[in-house]
Write a protein that holds these residues in place. Structure first.
Motif, short mmCIF file in Angstrom:
data_model
loop_
_atom_site.label_atom_id
_atom_site.label_comp_id
_atom_site.label_asym_id
_atom_site.label_seq_id
_atom_site.Cartn_x
_atom_site.Cartn_y
_atom_site.Cartn_z
N LEU A 24 -4.70 -1.11 15.33
CA LEU A 24 -6.15 -1.15 15.22
C LEU A 24 -6.60 -1.12 13.76
N TYR A 25 -5.95 -0.29 12.96
CA TYR A 25 -6.29 -0.18 11.53
C TYR A 25 -6.14 -1.55 10.85
N VAL A 27 -6.01 -4.55 12.25
CA VAL A 27 -6.95 -5.53 12.81
C VAL A 27 -8.32 -5.36 12.15
N VAL A 28 -8.75 -4.12 12.00
CA VAL A 28 -10.04 -3.85 11.36
C VAL A 28 -10.02 -4.35 9.91
N TRP A 30 -8.12 -6.79 8.77
CA TRP A 30 -8.08 -8.25 8.84
C TRP A 30 -9.46 -8.83 9.10
N LEU A 31 -10.27 -8.13 9.89
CA LEU A 31 -11.63 -8.60 10.17
C LEU A 31 -12.59 -8.38 9.01
N ILE A 33 -13.72 -5.43 7.93
CA ILE A 33 -14.56 -4.26 8.15
C ILE A 33 -13.89 -3.07 7.47
N PRO A 35 -12.33 0.25 7.44
CA PRO A 35 -11.82 1.10 8.52
C PRO A 35 -12.25 2.55 8.36
N SER A 36 -12.40 3.22 9.46
CA SER A 36 -12.74 4.64 9.44
C SER A 36 -11.53 5.44 8.94
N ILE A 39 -9.07 6.92 11.63
CA ILE A 39 -7.96 6.17 12.22
C ILE A 39 -6.68 6.42 11.44
#
Length: 67
Positions: A24-25, A27-28, A30-31, A33, A35-36, A39
């Motif tokens: 998830l980290y 992917v975020v 890569w998009l 955004i 990341p939080s 995570i």
């Protein structure tokens, strides 16, 4: 089918959860955004949990062979 005890099931779920969070980290990222930080902290905590249990397993196995 293999039967797992409770500790092994916890380790399996922790591993799967950790892999999901790492995925998830990235992917975020890569998009594009931001990341939080939560995570990354959760994935690190789960990794530490697994490293501790791995070390404990190795220590218990070695202790059993040497008395």
């Amino acid at each position: 089918m293999t039967k797992f005890n409770t500790v092994e099931m916890i380790r399996i779920w922790a591993t799967l959860t950790g892999l999901f969070l790492v995925g998830l980290y990235f992917v975020v990222l890569w998009l594009g955004i931001a990341p939080s930080p939560m995570i990354a902290m959760l994935a690190t905590a789960i990794g530490g949990f697994e490293i501790f249990f791995f070390g404990q397993d190795q220590w218990l196995k070695r202790r059993g062979k040497h008395g």
